[in-house]
Design an enzyme around this catalytic site. Structure first.
Site, mmCIF file in Angstrom:
data_model
loop_
_atom_site.group_PDB
_atom_site.id
_atom_site.type_symbol
_atom_site.label_atom_id
_atom_site.label_comp_id
_atom_site.label_asym_id
_atom_site.label_seq_id
_atom_site.Cartn_x
_atom_site.Cartn_y
_atom_site.Cartn_z
ATOM 1 N N ASP A 76 4.553 -19.915 17.291
ATOM 2 C CA ASP A 76 5.908 -19.205 16.603
ATOM 3 C C ASP A 76 7.111 -19.935 16.045
ATOM 4 O O ASP A 76 7.415 -19.708 15.105
ATOM 5 C CB ASP A 76 6.222 -17.906 17.456
ATOM 6 C CG ASP A 76 7.104 -16.882 16.778
ATOM 7 O OD1 ASP A 76 6.794 -16.571 15.653
ATOM 8 O OD2 ASP A 76 8.650 -16.751 17.235
ATOM 9 N N LYS B 29 13.557 -16.685 23.562
ATOM 10 C CA LYS B 29 14.150 -15.673 22.960
ATOM 11 C C LYS B 29 14.977 -15.525 24.617
ATOM 12 O O LYS B 29 15.144 -15.773 25.921
ATOM 13 C CB LYS B 29 12.652 -14.824 22.940
ATOM 14 C CG LYS B 29 12.258 -14.519 21.656
ATOM 15 C CD LYS B 29 12.004 -14.979 20.770
ATOM 16 C CE LYS B 29 11.675 -14.922 19.196
ATOM 17 N NZ LYS B 29 12.131 -14.837 18.184
ATOM 18 N N LYS C 211 4.586 -18.665 7.031
ATOM 19 C CA LYS C 211 3.817 -18.880 8.432
ATOM 20 C C LYS C 211 3.808 -17.586 9.149
ATOM 21 O O LYS C 211 4.515 -16.466 9.029
ATOM 22 C CB LYS C 211 4.851 -20.200 8.813
ATOM 23 C CG LYS C 211 6.072 -19.715 9.654
ATOM 24 C CD LYS C 211 6.774 -20.182 10.817
ATOM 25 C CE LYS C 211 6.530 -19.247 12.202
ATOM 26 N NZ LYS C 211 6.962 -17.914 12.787
ATOM 27 N N HIS D 74 8.389 -24.973 13.360
ATOM 28 C CA HIS D 74 10.124 -25.692 13.104
ATOM 29 C C HIS D 74 10.463 -26.344 13.753
ATOM 30 O O HIS D 74 10.741 -27.524 13.078
ATOM 31 C CB HIS D 74 11.312 -23.776 13.381
ATOM 32 C CG HIS D 74 10.458 -22.455 12.532
ATOM 33 N ND1 HIS D 74 10.195 -22.719 11.159
ATOM 34 C CD2 HIS D 74 10.534 -21.093 13.113
ATOM 35 C CE1 HIS D 74 9.546 -21.150 10.945
ATOM 36 N NE2 HIS D 74 10.314 -20.726 12.595
ATOM 37 N N ASP E 234 7.842 -23.188 5.666
ATOM 38 C CA ASP E 234 8.449 -23.082 6.877
ATOM 39 C C ASP E 234 10.203 -23.132 6.776
ATOM 40 O O ASP E 234 10.944 -24.133 6.217
ATOM 41 C CB ASP E 234 8.512 -24.351 7.369
ATOM 42 C CG ASP E 234 8.623 -23.829 9.423
ATOM 43 O OD1 ASP E 234 10.149 -24.149 9.301
ATOM 44 O OD2 ASP E 234 8.306 -24.926 10.248
ATOM 45 N N HIS E 235 10.789 -22.556 6.761
ATOM 46 C CA HIS E 235 11.977 -21.725 6.284
ATOM 47 C C HIS E 235 13.118 -22.200 6.869
ATOM 48 O O HIS E 235 13.787 -22.642 6.042
ATOM 49 C CB HIS E 235 12.355 -20.000 6.190
ATOM 50 C CG HIS E 235 13.055 -19.686 8.018
ATOM 51 N ND1 HIS E 235 12.055 -19.328 8.199
ATOM 52 C CD2 HIS E 235 14.136 -20.001 7.613
ATOM 53 C CE1 HIS E 235 12.408 -19.016 9.939
ATOM 54 N NE2 HIS E 235 13.752 -19.281 9.853
ATOM 55 N N ARG F 60 0.920 -1.233 0.226
ATOM 56 C CA ARG F 60 0.078 0.013 -0.218
ATOM 57 C C ARG F 60 0.911 1.323 0.055
ATOM 58 O O ARG F 60 0.072 2.374 -0.356
ATOM 59 C CB ARG F 60 -1.125 0.053 1.144
ATOM 60 C CG ARG F 60 -2.175 -1.123 1.356
ATOM 61 C CD ARG F 60 -2.753 -0.747 2.108
ATOM 62 N NE ARG F 60 -2.105 -1.635 2.984
ATOM 63 C CZ ARG F 60 -2.472 -1.424 4.948
ATOM 64 N NH1 ARG F 60 -3.974 -1.032 4.629
ATOM 65 N NH2 ARG F 60 -1.625 -1.764 5.462
ATOM 66 N N GLU G 109 17.796 -17.960 20.796
ATOM 67 C CA GLU G 109 17.522 -17.360 20.116
ATOM 68 C C GLU G 109 18.604 -15.861 21.162
ATOM 69 O O GLU G 109 17.974 -16.036 22.045
ATOM 70 C CB GLU G 109 16.882 -16.637 20.104
ATOM 71 C CG GLU G 109 15.920 -17.607 18.510
ATOM 72 C CD GLU G 109 14.720 -16.951 17.901
ATOM 73 O OE1 GLU G 109 15.059 -16.181 16.737
ATOM 74 O OE2 GLU G 109 13.967 -16.974 19.055
ATOM 75 N N LYS H 208 17.233 -25.174 4.457
ATOM 76 C CA LYS H 208 18.625 -24.737 6.119
ATOM 77 C C LYS H 208 19.374 -25.718 5.412
ATOM 78 O O LYS H 208 18.692 -26.971 5.599
ATOM 79 C CB LYS H 208 17.896 -24.454 7.388
ATOM 80 C CG LYS H 208 17.654 -23.006 8.098
ATOM 81 C CD LYS H 208 18.024 -23.234 9.551
ATOM 82 C CE LYS H 208 16.784 -21.760 9.965
ATOM 83 N NZ LYS H 208 17.598 -20.643 9.478
HETATM 84 C C1 BG6 Z 1 10.883 -16.941 12.937
HETATM 85 C C2 BG6 Z 1 10.483 -16.552 14.081
HETATM 86 O O1 BG6 Z 1 9.928 -17.988 11.668
HETATM 87 O O2 BG6 Z 1 12.052 -17.836 12.966
HETATM 88 C C3 BG6 Z 1 11.452 -15.692 15.074
HETATM 89 O O3 BG6 Z 1 8.569 -15.948 13.520
HETATM 90 C C4 BG6 Z 1 12.665 -15.852 15.218
HETATM 91 O O4 BG6 Z 1 10.540 -15.103 15.957
HETATM 92 C C5 BG6 Z 1 12.721 -16.671 13.901
HETATM 93 O O5 BG6 Z 1 13.401 -15.466 15.295
HETATM 94 C C6 BG6 Z 1 14.236 -17.408 13.572
HETATM 95 O O6 BG6 Z 1 14.418 -18.385 12.364
HETATM 96 P P1 BG6 Z 1 15.963 -18.432 11.790
HETATM 97 O O7 BG6 Z 1 16.281 -18.538 10.942
HETATM 98 O O8 BG6 Z 1 16.504 -16.893 12.434
HETATM 99 O O9 BG6 Z 1 16.712 -19.372 13.092
#
Ligand code: BG6
Length: 492
Positions: free
Chosen positions: A236, A339, A149, A241, A178-179, A50, A217, A183
Protein backbone atom coordinates in the site's frame (compact mmCIF):
# COMPACT_ATOMS: atom_id res chain seq x y z
CA UNK A 1 -2.93 33.96 -4.02
CA UNK A 2 -0.54 31.57 -5.74
CA UNK A 3 -0.06 31.97 -9.48
CA UNK A 4 -1.74 29.48 -11.79
CA UNK A 5 -1.00 28.71 -15.38
CA UNK A 6 -4.38 28.44 -17.12
CA UNK A 7 -5.23 25.23 -18.92
CA UNK A 8 -7.38 24.76 -22.03
CA UNK A 9 -10.95 23.43 -21.91
CA UNK A 10 -11.34 19.73 -21.24
CA UNK A 11 -13.81 16.96 -20.45
CA UNK A 12 -13.13 14.66 -17.53
CA UNK A 13 -15.07 11.47 -16.89
CA UNK A 14 -14.62 9.99 -13.44
CA UNK A 15 -15.39 6.29 -13.26
CA UNK A 16 -16.15 5.63 -9.61
CA UNK A 17 -17.59 9.16 -9.57
CA UNK A 18 -19.49 8.61 -6.31
CA UNK A 19 -16.70 6.65 -4.62
CA UNK A 20 -14.36 7.50 -1.79
CA UNK A 21 -11.53 8.98 -3.88
CA UNK A 22 -13.92 11.13 -5.83
CA UNK A 23 -15.48 12.41 -2.62
CA UNK A 24 -12.30 13.01 -0.64
CA UNK A 25 -9.93 14.16 -3.35
CA UNK A 26 -11.12 14.57 -6.94
CA UNK A 27 -14.24 16.69 -6.49
CA UNK A 28 -12.57 19.06 -4.00
CA UNK A 29 -9.49 19.31 -6.23
CA UNK A 30 -11.54 20.21 -9.30
CA UNK A 31 -13.61 22.70 -7.31
CA UNK A 32 -10.52 24.47 -5.98
CA UNK A 33 -8.97 24.69 -9.43
CA UNK A 34 -12.22 26.16 -10.72
CA UNK A 35 -12.51 28.59 -7.78
CA UNK A 36 -9.00 29.86 -8.57
CA UNK A 37 -10.09 30.49 -12.14
CA UNK A 38 -7.95 27.77 -13.66
CA UNK A 39 -10.70 25.68 -15.23
CA UNK A 40 -12.22 27.27 -18.36
CA UNK A 41 -15.95 27.88 -18.50
CA UNK A 42 -16.94 25.21 -21.00
CA UNK A 43 -15.10 22.29 -19.36
CA UNK A 44 -17.12 19.29 -18.21
CA UNK A 45 -16.88 17.01 -15.22
CA UNK A 46 -18.89 13.82 -15.61
CA UNK A 47 -19.32 11.31 -12.83
CA UNK A 48 -19.97 7.72 -13.81
CA UNK A 49 -20.91 4.93 -11.45
CA UNK A 50 -23.46 2.21 -10.95
CA UNK A 51 -25.35 4.19 -8.30
CA UNK A 52 -28.79 5.05 -9.46
CA UNK A 53 -28.77 8.83 -9.22
CA UNK A 54 -29.38 11.80 -11.47
CA UNK A 55 -27.47 15.02 -12.14
CA UNK A 56 -28.94 16.87 -9.20
CA UNK A 57 -28.15 14.05 -6.74
CA UNK A 58 -24.59 13.97 -8.08
CA UNK A 59 -24.30 17.73 -7.66
CA UNK A 60 -25.48 17.37 -4.06
CA UNK A 61 -22.89 14.62 -3.52
CA UNK A 62 -20.18 16.86 -4.98
CA UNK A 63 -21.28 19.80 -2.83
CA UNK A 64 -21.06 17.75 0.37
CA UNK A 65 -17.69 16.38 -0.73
CA UNK A 66 -16.26 19.85 -1.37
CA UNK A 67 -17.66 21.30 1.82
CA UNK A 68 -16.27 18.41 3.85
CA UNK A 69 -12.83 19.03 2.37
CA UNK A 70 -12.86 22.80 2.79
CA UNK A 71 -12.36 24.47 6.17
CA UNK A 72 -14.92 27.23 5.57
CA UNK A 73 -18.49 26.96 4.23
CA UNK A 74 -18.81 27.10 0.46
CA UNK A 75 -20.34 30.18 -1.09
CA UNK A 76 -23.62 28.91 -2.56
CA UNK A 77 -23.70 31.50 -5.39
CA UNK A 78 -20.21 30.48 -6.49
CA UNK A 79 -21.12 26.82 -6.15
CA UNK A 80 -24.11 27.30 -8.50
CA UNK A 81 -21.65 28.48 -11.15
CA UNK A 82 -19.35 25.52 -10.58
CA UNK A 83 -22.05 22.88 -10.59
CA UNK A 84 -23.04 23.83 -14.11
CA UNK A 85 -19.94 21.88 -15.17
CA UNK A 86 -21.18 18.71 -13.49
CA UNK A 87 -23.18 15.86 -14.98
CA UNK A 88 -23.79 12.24 -14.10
CA UNK A 89 -24.28 9.01 -15.98
CA UNK A 90 -25.41 5.85 -14.16
CA UNK A 91 -23.90 2.83 -15.85
CA UNK A 92 -21.85 -0.28 -15.26
CA UNK A 93 -18.81 0.46 -17.39
CA UNK A 94 -17.78 -3.20 -17.41
CA UNK A 95 -21.09 -4.36 -18.88
CA UNK A 96 -20.75 -4.74 -22.66
CA UNK A 97 -24.39 -3.77 -23.04
CA UNK A 98 -24.02 -0.54 -21.05
CA UNK A 99 -25.43 2.62 -22.61
CA UNK A 100 -22.24 4.34 -23.76
CA UNK A 101 -24.21 6.61 -26.04
CA UNK A 102 -25.55 8.49 -23.00
CA UNK A 103 -21.97 9.21 -21.96
CA UNK A 104 -20.80 10.01 -25.48
CA UNK A 105 -23.58 12.53 -25.92
CA UNK A 106 -22.14 14.55 -23.04
CA UNK A 107 -18.60 14.65 -24.42
CA UNK A 108 -17.33 17.31 -26.76
CA UNK A 109 -15.22 14.84 -28.76
CA UNK A 110 -13.13 17.59 -30.27
CA UNK A 111 -9.68 16.30 -31.32
CA UNK A 112 -8.13 19.52 -30.01
CA UNK A 113 -9.62 19.12 -26.56
CA UNK A 114 -8.41 16.59 -23.98
CA UNK A 115 -10.93 13.97 -22.96
CA UNK A 116 -9.76 12.44 -19.68
CA UNK A 117 -10.98 9.13 -18.30
CA UNK A 118 -10.13 8.88 -14.62
CA UNK A 119 -10.38 5.33 -13.28
CA UNK A 120 -11.12 5.79 -9.59
CA UNK A 121 -12.25 2.18 -9.36
CA UNK A 122 -10.71 -1.11 -8.32
CA UNK A 123 -7.69 -1.99 -10.51
CA UNK A 124 -9.39 -5.27 -11.39
CA UNK A 125 -11.66 -3.41 -13.81
CA UNK A 126 -9.08 -1.08 -15.37
CA UNK A 127 -8.66 -3.33 -18.38
CA UNK A 128 -12.37 -4.06 -19.03
CA UNK A 129 -13.18 -0.33 -18.84
CA UNK A 130 -10.36 0.54 -21.23
CA UNK A 131 -11.44 -2.19 -23.62
CA UNK A 132 -14.96 -0.81 -23.54
CA UNK A 133 -13.65 2.71 -24.17
CA UNK A 134 -11.71 1.40 -27.15
CA UNK A 135 -14.72 -0.44 -28.54
CA UNK A 136 -16.98 2.60 -28.45
CA UNK A 137 -14.31 4.75 -30.08
CA UNK A 138 -13.39 6.84 -27.04
CA UNK A 139 -9.71 5.95 -26.86
CA UNK A 140 -8.49 7.89 -29.90
CA UNK A 141 -7.72 11.51 -30.61
CA UNK A 142 -6.96 13.45 -27.51
CA UNK A 143 -8.11 10.81 -24.99
CA UNK A 144 -6.10 10.20 -21.82
CA UNK A 145 -6.59 7.64 -19.13
CA UNK A 146 -5.61 8.11 -15.48
CA UNK A 147 -4.88 5.04 -13.37
CA UNK A 148 -4.89 5.23 -9.60
CA UNK A 149 -2.50 3.18 -7.53
CA UNK A 150 -2.26 0.32 -6.77
CA UNK A 151 -1.48 -0.84 -10.29
CA UNK A 152 -1.91 -4.53 -9.52
CA UNK A 153 -0.96 -6.50 -6.45
CA UNK A 154 2.30 -7.95 -7.80
CA UNK A 155 4.47 -7.89 -10.91
CA UNK A 156 2.29 -10.34 -12.84
CA UNK A 157 -0.95 -8.46 -12.23
CA UNK A 158 0.74 -5.10 -12.87
CA UNK A 159 1.99 -6.39 -16.22
CA UNK A 160 -1.47 -7.63 -17.10
CA UNK A 161 -2.93 -4.20 -16.37
CA UNK A 162 -0.17 -2.39 -18.25
CA UNK A 163 -0.57 -4.65 -21.24
CA UNK A 164 -4.37 -4.55 -21.23
CA UNK A 165 -4.52 -0.77 -20.89
CA UNK A 166 -1.58 -0.37 -23.31
CA UNK A 167 -3.47 -2.35 -25.97
CA UNK A 168 -6.04 0.44 -26.04
CA UNK A 169 -4.15 3.62 -25.06
CA UNK A 170 -0.65 4.64 -26.12
CA UNK A 171 1.93 4.95 -23.29
CA UNK A 172 1.91 8.77 -23.63
CA UNK A 173 -1.85 8.73 -23.01
CA UNK A 174 -1.57 6.75 -19.74
CA UNK A 175 -1.20 8.76 -16.52
CA UNK A 176 -0.31 6.47 -13.59
CA UNK A 177 -0.84 8.52 -10.46
CA UNK A 178 1.20 8.38 -7.31
CA UNK A 179 -0.25 11.33 -5.44
CA UNK A 180 2.95 11.77 -3.40
CA UNK A 181 4.56 13.19 -6.52
CA UNK A 182 1.97 15.96 -6.53
CA UNK A 183 2.77 17.07 -3.00
CA UNK A 184 4.45 20.48 -2.85
CA UNK A 185 7.26 19.32 -0.57
CA UNK A 186 8.00 16.33 -2.76
CA UNK A 187 8.42 18.56 -5.78
CA UNK A 188 10.48 20.87 -3.66
CA UNK A 189 12.84 17.99 -3.06
CA UNK A 190 13.87 18.23 -6.69
CA UNK A 191 14.16 22.02 -6.51
CA UNK A 192 16.25 21.76 -3.37
CA UNK A 193 18.61 19.28 -4.98
CA UNK A 194 18.90 20.73 -8.44
CA UNK A 195 18.33 24.48 -8.09
CA UNK A 196 20.93 24.87 -5.31
CA UNK A 197 24.53 24.20 -6.19
CA UNK A 198 25.30 23.74 -2.50
CA UNK A 199 24.03 20.18 -2.18
CA UNK A 200 25.05 18.29 -5.27
CA UNK A 201 28.80 18.00 -4.46
CA UNK A 202 27.83 16.52 -1.08
CA UNK A 203 24.95 14.36 -2.30
CA UNK A 204 26.74 11.03 -2.25
CA UNK A 205 28.51 8.41 -0.13
CA UNK A 206 31.47 10.66 0.74
CA UNK A 207 29.38 13.14 2.72
CA UNK A 208 26.16 11.28 3.52
CA UNK A 209 26.07 8.68 6.27
CA UNK A 210 22.54 7.40 5.70
CA UNK A 211 19.03 8.43 4.74
CA UNK A 212 15.76 7.94 6.62
CA UNK A 213 12.33 8.10 5.03
CA UNK A 214 9.39 7.99 7.40
CA UNK A 215 5.72 8.11 6.49
CA UNK A 216 3.84 7.71 9.76
CA UNK A 217 0.07 7.83 9.98
CA UNK A 218 -1.91 8.03 13.17
CA UNK A 219 -5.18 6.69 11.80
CA UNK A 220 -5.98 3.02 11.57
CA UNK A 221 -7.41 1.15 8.60
CA UNK A 222 -11.03 1.78 9.64
CA UNK A 223 -13.50 1.17 6.82
CA UNK A 224 -10.73 0.28 4.40
CA UNK A 225 -9.87 -2.90 6.33
CA UNK A 226 -11.24 -5.08 3.51
CA UNK A 227 -8.94 -3.56 0.89
CA UNK A 228 -6.03 -3.09 3.24
CA UNK A 229 -5.89 -6.65 4.45
CA UNK A 230 -5.22 -7.85 0.91
CA UNK A 231 -2.46 -5.28 0.63
CA UNK A 232 -0.56 -4.35 3.80
CA UNK A 233 1.93 -1.57 4.42
CA UNK A 234 4.48 -2.87 1.94
CA UNK A 235 2.16 -2.96 -1.05
CA UNK A 236 0.00 0.00 0.00
CA UNK A 237 2.78 2.47 0.83
CA UNK A 238 6.30 1.24 0.12
CA UNK A 239 5.80 -0.10 -3.42
CA UNK A 240 4.71 3.35 -4.51
CA UNK A 241 4.99 6.37 -2.21
CA UNK A 242 8.14 5.49 -0.27
CA UNK A 243 9.99 4.12 -3.28
CA UNK A 244 9.08 7.24 -5.23
CA UNK A 245 10.56 9.39 -2.47
CA UNK A 246 13.66 7.22 -2.44
CA UNK A 247 13.99 7.63 -6.21
CA UNK A 248 13.81 11.42 -6.02
CA UNK A 249 16.55 11.47 -3.40
CA UNK A 250 18.78 8.92 -5.06
CA UNK A 251 18.39 9.67 -8.77
CA UNK A 252 21.03 11.35 -10.92
CA UNK A 253 20.25 14.91 -12.03
CA UNK A 254 17.88 14.64 -15.00
CA UNK A 255 18.65 16.74 -18.08
CA UNK A 256 15.38 18.61 -17.73
CA UNK A 257 12.08 18.42 -15.94
CA UNK A 258 10.23 17.68 -19.14
CA UNK A 259 8.74 14.51 -20.49
CA UNK A 260 10.62 11.38 -19.65
CA UNK A 261 13.85 12.84 -18.26
CA UNK A 262 12.89 12.42 -14.59
CA UNK A 263 11.14 9.12 -15.13
CA UNK A 264 14.17 7.59 -16.84
CA UNK A 265 16.41 8.50 -13.88
CA UNK A 266 13.93 7.05 -11.39
CA UNK A 267 13.81 3.74 -13.23
CA UNK A 268 17.61 3.47 -12.92
CA UNK A 269 17.35 3.80 -9.14
CA UNK A 270 14.63 1.15 -8.89
CA UNK A 271 16.73 -1.19 -10.97
CA UNK A 272 19.70 -0.58 -8.69
CA UNK A 273 17.83 -1.59 -5.53
CA UNK A 274 19.53 -4.63 -4.07
CA UNK A 275 17.06 -7.53 -3.90
CA UNK A 276 16.15 -8.72 -0.42
CA UNK A 277 17.10 -12.35 0.00
CA UNK A 278 16.00 -15.02 2.44
CA UNK A 279 19.29 -14.91 4.39
CA UNK A 280 19.28 -11.10 4.84
CA UNK A 281 15.61 -10.26 5.00
CA UNK A 282 15.11 -10.74 8.74
CA UNK A 283 18.10 -8.50 9.46
CA UNK A 284 17.07 -5.82 6.97
CA UNK A 285 13.34 -5.64 7.49
CA UNK A 286 10.73 -5.60 10.23
CA UNK A 287 7.03 -6.22 9.85
CA UNK A 288 4.44 -5.56 12.51
CA UNK A 289 0.78 -5.09 13.33
CA UNK A 290 -0.71 -2.58 15.76
CA UNK A 291 -2.44 -3.89 18.81
CA UNK A 292 -4.92 -1.99 21.00
CA UNK A 293 -3.67 1.33 22.31
CA UNK A 294 -4.80 4.92 22.56
CA UNK A 295 -4.89 7.91 20.24
CA UNK A 296 -5.08 11.37 21.79
CA UNK A 297 -6.19 9.86 25.09
CA UNK A 298 -8.93 7.68 23.56
CA UNK A 299 -8.72 3.91 23.59
CA UNK A 300 -8.53 2.34 20.12
CA UNK A 301 -8.68 -1.29 19.06
CA UNK A 302 -5.93 -3.28 17.42
CA UNK A 303 -5.77 -4.20 13.73
CA UNK A 304 -7.21 -7.68 14.21
CA UNK A 305 -10.11 -6.29 16.22
CA UNK A 306 -10.85 -3.75 13.48
CA UNK A 307 -10.67 -6.47 10.89
CA UNK A 308 -12.73 -8.90 12.92
CA UNK A 309 -10.59 -11.94 12.15
CA UNK A 310 -7.05 -13.24 12.19
CA UNK A 311 -4.61 -11.94 9.60
CA UNK A 312 -0.95 -12.00 8.65
CA UNK A 313 -1.02 -8.56 7.01
CA UNK A 314 1.50 -6.00 8.25
CA UNK A 315 0.37 -2.49 9.21
CA UNK A 316 3.96 -1.38 9.73
CA UNK A 317 7.13 -2.05 7.84
CA UNK A 318 10.72 -0.90 8.35
CA UNK A 319 13.40 -1.64 5.78
CA UNK A 320 17.07 -1.13 5.25
CA UNK A 321 17.38 -0.72 1.51
CA UNK A 322 20.56 -0.50 -0.52
CA UNK A 323 21.00 1.27 -3.83
CA UNK A 324 23.78 -0.56 -5.60
CA UNK A 325 25.51 2.13 -7.60
CA UNK A 326 28.58 4.35 -7.47
CA UNK A 327 26.91 7.30 -5.77
CA UNK A 328 25.26 5.36 -2.96
CA UNK A 329 27.67 2.55 -2.15
CA UNK A 330 27.50 1.76 1.60
CA UNK A 331 24.81 4.40 2.26
CA UNK A 332 21.76 2.69 3.77
CA UNK A 333 18.28 3.98 3.05
CA UNK A 334 16.10 3.25 6.07
CA UNK A 335 12.40 3.32 5.25
CA UNK A 336 9.49 2.97 7.63
CA UNK A 337 5.78 3.45 7.40
CA UNK A 338 2.84 2.39 9.50
CA UNK A 339 -0.74 3.00 10.46
CA UNK A 340 -1.69 4.02 14.00
CA UNK A 341 1.71 5.36 14.84
CA UNK A 342 2.38 7.99 17.47
CA UNK A 343 1.75 10.89 15.14
CA UNK A 344 1.05 11.75 11.52
CA UNK A 345 4.35 12.78 10.15
CA UNK A 346 6.21 12.25 6.89
CA UNK A 347 9.79 13.30 6.64
CA UNK A 348 13.04 12.62 4.91
CA UNK A 349 16.28 12.91 6.86
CA UNK A 350 19.58 13.20 5.08
CA UNK A 351 22.15 12.46 7.73
CA UNK A 352 25.61 13.76 6.88
CA UNK A 353 28.81 12.23 8.18
CA UNK A 354 30.46 13.75 11.26
CA UNK A 355 33.33 16.19 10.78
CA UNK A 356 36.46 14.09 10.11
CA UNK A 357 38.38 15.44 13.11
CA UNK A 358 36.66 16.05 16.45
CA UNK A 359 38.69 19.13 17.42
CA UNK A 360 35.94 20.36 19.79
CA UNK A 361 35.76 16.99 21.41
CA UNK A 362 32.39 15.94 20.00
CA UNK A 363 31.52 12.41 20.68
CA UNK A 364 30.87 10.16 17.75
CA UNK A 365 27.28 9.93 16.58
CA UNK A 366 24.79 11.64 14.30
CA UNK A 367 23.67 14.10 16.97
CA UNK A 368 26.90 15.90 16.24
CA UNK A 369 26.77 16.07 12.49
CA UNK A 370 24.78 17.96 9.89
CA UNK A 371 21.32 16.88 9.02
CA UNK A 372 18.94 18.02 6.34
CA UNK A 373 15.32 17.34 7.24
CA UNK A 374 12.59 17.67 4.65
CA UNK A 375 9.19 17.77 6.31
CA UNK A 376 6.83 16.37 3.74
CA UNK A 377 3.75 16.82 5.96
CA UNK A 378 2.48 18.40 8.13
CA UNK A 379 4.50 21.58 8.95
CA UNK A 380 5.92 21.48 5.45
CA UNK A 381 9.40 22.86 5.24
CA UNK A 382 13.10 22.21 5.31
CA UNK A 383 15.50 22.31 8.22
CA UNK A 384 19.26 22.22 7.97
CA UNK A 385 20.88 21.35 11.29
CA UNK A 386 24.22 22.98 11.91
CA UNK A 387 26.58 22.78 14.87
CA UNK A 388 26.59 26.07 16.77
CA UNK A 389 28.50 27.28 19.79
CA UNK A 390 26.24 27.71 22.77
CA UNK A 391 26.82 31.27 24.10
CA UNK A 392 28.49 31.69 27.43
CA UNK A 393 31.89 31.81 28.99
CA UNK A 394 33.74 28.83 30.25
CA UNK A 395 34.19 25.80 28.10
CA UNK A 396 32.98 25.37 24.55
CA UNK A 397 29.62 23.72 24.27
CA UNK A 398 28.26 22.83 20.88
CA UNK A 399 24.62 22.56 20.02
CA UNK A 400 22.91 21.23 16.92
CA UNK A 401 20.35 23.82 15.77
CA UNK A 402 18.23 24.08 12.63
CA UNK A 403 18.13 26.76 9.98
CA UNK A 404 14.40 26.58 9.58
CA UNK A 405 12.67 27.23 6.27
CA UNK A 406 9.00 26.84 7.03
CA UNK A 407 6.57 26.99 4.12
CA UNK A 408 3.87 28.53 6.25
CA UNK A 409 6.09 31.40 7.38
CA UNK A 410 7.39 32.11 3.90
CA UNK A 411 4.41 31.61 1.63
CA UNK A 412 1.03 32.88 2.76
CA UNK A 413 -0.95 30.81 0.28
CA UNK A 414 -3.46 28.02 0.56
CA UNK A 415 -1.74 24.69 0.15
CA UNK A 416 -3.06 22.99 -2.98
CA UNK A 417 -3.76 19.30 -2.53
CA UNK A 418 -1.55 16.97 -4.58
CA UNK A 419 -4.50 16.03 -6.78
CA UNK A 420 -5.04 19.63 -7.85
CA UNK A 421 -1.59 19.78 -9.38
CA UNK A 422 -1.77 16.31 -10.89
CA UNK A 423 -5.20 16.78 -12.47
CA UNK A 424 -4.08 19.99 -14.15
CA UNK A 425 -0.93 18.21 -15.37
CA UNK A 426 -3.10 15.59 -17.05
CA UNK A 427 -5.02 18.36 -18.80
CA UNK A 428 -1.76 20.00 -19.87
CA UNK A 429 -0.37 16.68 -21.05
CA UNK A 430 2.59 16.85 -18.69
CA UNK A 431 3.65 13.32 -17.84
CA UNK A 432 6.72 14.06 -15.76
CA UNK A 433 5.02 13.52 -12.38
CA UNK A 434 3.36 10.28 -13.45
CA UNK A 435 4.86 6.81 -13.45
CA UNK A 436 5.98 5.07 -16.55
CA UNK A 437 5.16 1.43 -17.06
CA UNK A 438 8.73 0.26 -16.36
CA UNK A 439 8.79 2.19 -13.10
CA UNK A 440 5.74 0.45 -11.73
CA UNK A 441 7.03 -2.93 -12.82
CA UNK A 442 10.55 -2.41 -11.42
CA UNK A 443 9.04 -1.40 -8.07
CA UNK A 444 6.84 -4.51 -8.03
CA UNK A 445 9.78 -6.73 -8.93
CA UNK A 446 11.66 -5.55 -5.83
CA UNK A 447 8.61 -5.75 -3.58
CA UNK A 448 7.70 -9.22 -4.86
CA UNK A 449 11.24 -10.38 -4.01
CA UNK A 450 10.85 -9.00 -0.51
CA UNK A 451 7.47 -10.67 -0.01
CA UNK A 452 8.92 -13.95 -1.21
CA UNK A 453 11.90 -13.60 1.13
CA UNK A 454 9.54 -12.91 4.05
CA UNK A 455 7.72 -16.10 3.27
CA UNK A 456 10.84 -18.22 2.83
CA UNK A 457 12.48 -16.86 5.96
CA UNK A 458 9.22 -16.96 7.89
CA UNK A 459 9.90 -13.41 9.04
CA UNK A 460 7.94 -12.92 12.26
CA UNK A 461 5.11 -10.47 12.75
CA UNK A 462 5.90 -8.09 15.62
CA UNK A 463 3.46 -5.78 17.37
CA UNK A 464 3.30 -2.17 18.53
CA UNK A 465 0.79 -0.32 20.62
CA UNK A 466 -1.57 1.77 18.52
CA UNK A 467 -0.98 5.50 18.83
CA UNK A 468 1.66 5.11 21.49
CA UNK A 469 4.75 3.72 19.81
CA UNK A 470 6.78 4.62 16.73
CA UNK A 471 6.43 1.05 15.55
CA UNK A 472 7.81 -2.07 17.21
CA UNK A 473 11.00 -2.16 19.25
CA UNK A 474 12.50 -4.45 16.60
CA UNK A 475 12.52 -1.52 14.14
CA UNK A 476 14.68 0.40 16.59
CA UNK A 477 16.91 -2.62 17.04
CA UNK A 478 17.43 -2.77 13.29
CA UNK A 479 19.11 0.63 13.39
CA UNK A 480 20.83 0.07 16.72
CA UNK A 481 22.68 -2.84 15.14
CA UNK A 482 24.17 -0.28 12.74
CA UNK A 483 24.93 2.08 15.63
CA UNK A 484 22.21 4.48 14.48
CA UNK A 485 18.77 5.66 15.64
CA UNK A 486 15.57 6.75 13.98
CA UNK A 487 14.78 10.41 14.37
CA UNK A 488 11.80 10.77 16.62
CA UNK A 489 8.32 10.96 15.07
CA UNK A 490 6.62 14.15 16.16
CA UNK A 491 3.07 14.08 17.41
CA UNK A 492 0.89 16.61 15.56
C1 BG6 B 1 -2.75 6.01 0.02
C2 BG6 B 1 -2.82 4.76 0.84
O1 BG6 B 1 -2.15 5.77 -1.21
O2 BG6 B 1 -2.00 7.01 0.73
C3 BG6 B 1 -3.41 5.04 2.21
O3 BG6 B 1 -3.60 3.79 0.16
C4 BG6 B 1 -2.67 6.16 2.90
O4 BG6 B 1 -3.40 3.87 3.02
C5 BG6 B 1 -2.55 7.37 1.98
O5 BG6 B 1 -3.36 6.50 4.08
C6 BG6 B 1 -1.64 8.42 2.58
O6 BG6 B 1 -1.72 9.59 1.83
P1 BG6 B 1 -1.48 11.01 2.50
O7 BG6 B 1 -1.53 11.96 1.35
O8 BG6 B 1 -2.55 11.22 3.50
O9 BG6 B 1 -0.12 10.92 3.13
Amino acid sequence: MAEFIPVGSFDIVIFGGTGDLSRRKLMPALYHRWADGQIPENSRIIGVSRSDMDDSAFKAFAFDACEEATPEKLDKTEWKKFEKHLAYVAMDATDPKADWEALKSLLTLDPERPCIFYLAVTPKIYVPICQALGKVGLSDGNSRVVLEKPIGTDLVSAREINEGVGAVFCEECIYRIDHYLGKETVQNLMVLRFANSLFEPLWNRTAIDHIQITVAEHYGVGERAGYYDGSGALRDMVQNHLLQLLCLIAMEPPNSIDGDAIRVEKIKVLEALRPMTKDKVSKNSVRAQYKAGSVKGEAVGGYLEELGRDSDTETFVALKATVDNWRWARVPFYLRTGKRMKGRHSEIVIQFRPAPHAMFGQSKGHGQSNRLVINVQPDEGVKLYLQIKEPGPGGLRIKSLPMDLSYEDNFQVRYPDAYERLLMDVVRGNLSLFMRREEVEAAWKWVDGLLEAWQEAETPMHTYQAGVEDGPVEARMMLRRDDRDWWEIKDD
